[in-house]
Design a protein around this motif. Structure first.
Motif, PDB file in Angstrom:
ATOM      1  N   ASP A   1      39.946 -66.566 120.143  1.00 17.26           N
ATOM      2  CA  ASP A   1      40.434 -66.346 118.782  1.00 17.26           C
ATOM      3  C   ASP A   1      40.096 -64.952 118.253  1.00 17.26           C
ATOM      4  N   ASN A   2      38.910 -64.465 118.571  1.00 19.18           N
ATOM      5  CA  ASN A   2      38.480 -63.146 118.110  1.00 19.18           C
ATOM      6  C   ASN A   2      37.653 -62.489 119.220  1.00 19.18           C
ATOM      7  N   PRO A   3      38.320 -62.013 120.275  1.00 18.46           N
ATOM      8  CA  PRO A   3      37.589 -61.452 121.418  1.00 18.46           C
ATOM      9  C   PRO A   3      36.685 -60.291 121.040  1.00 18.46           C
ATOM     10  N   SER A   4      37.124 -59.405 120.164  1.00 24.57           N
ATOM     11  CA  SER A   4      36.275 -58.256 119.831  1.00 24.57           C
ATOM     12  C   SER A   4      35.041 -58.706 119.047  1.00 24.57           C
ATOM     13  N   GLY A   5      35.186 -59.678 118.155  1.00 24.48           N
ATOM     14  CA  GLY A   5      34.029 -60.206 117.435  1.00 24.48           C
ATOM     15  C   GLY A   5      33.073 -60.912 118.375  1.00 24.48           C
ATOM     16  N   PHE A   6      33.621 -61.680 119.316  1.00 25.74           N
ATOM     17  CA  PHE A   6      32.791 -62.377 120.298  1.00 25.74           C
ATOM     18  C   PHE A   6      32.031 -61.377 121.166  1.00 25.74           C
ATOM     19  N   HIS A   7      32.732 -60.358 121.653  1.00 24.86           N
ATOM     20  CA  HIS A   7      32.088 -59.347 122.490  1.00 24.86           C
ATOM     21  C   HIS A   7      30.989 -58.623 121.718  1.00 24.86           C
ATOM     22  N   SER A   8      31.245 -58.340 120.449  1.00 21.55           N
ATOM     23  CA  SER A   8      30.210 -57.697 119.621  1.00 21.55           C
ATOM     24  C   SER A   8      28.972 -58.582 119.521  1.00 21.55           C
TER      25      SER A   8
END
Length: 123
Positions: free
Chosen positions: A90-97
């Protein structure tokens, strides 16, 4: 950065050799109720732990807050906006962060100097 869709996730889960996905039938009983919730074993964990939840996750992050009270190791709970249960889709960049932040804190000599990335919240 590569974004993944639910179709990619399902395809790779089903096309790959047996993996951790198979253990879910042993971990969960009918209806996705854990047979042995992590809350019961959290006091025995020996490594720093970070729980990552999407803001719209159907799983209740308050269970992780209860587990944290029993833990003898550092524990953090991170909530990622615009994410449900599959926050990594759903939010890959937020998850990666969130994952990179957790790794930096774990590897840092002074973890308290690491600041939570913008947009994420601590629970």
């Amino acid at each position: 950065m590569v974004a993944f869709s639910i179709e990619d996730y399902v395809y790779h889960t089903l096309a790959a050799k047996a993996s951790g996905e198979l253990c879910l039938k042993y971990i969960f009983s009918f209806g996705a109720f854990a047979r042995m919730p992590l809350l019961h074993s959290a006091a025995e964990w020996k490594v720093p732990t970070t729980f990552i939840y999407g803001y719209q996750d159907w799983m209740n992050y308050e269970g992780a807050q209860e587990a944290r009270k029993q833990m003898k190791v550092p524990c953090e709970i991170i909530r990622v906006p615009q994410g449900g249960h599959f926050v990594f889709i759903d939010n890959p960049s937020g998850f990666h962060s969130a994952v990179l932040y957790a790794c930096r804190r774990f590897l840092s000599l002074d973890p308290d100097t690491e600041s939570l990335p913008e947009g994420l919240s601590s629970a």
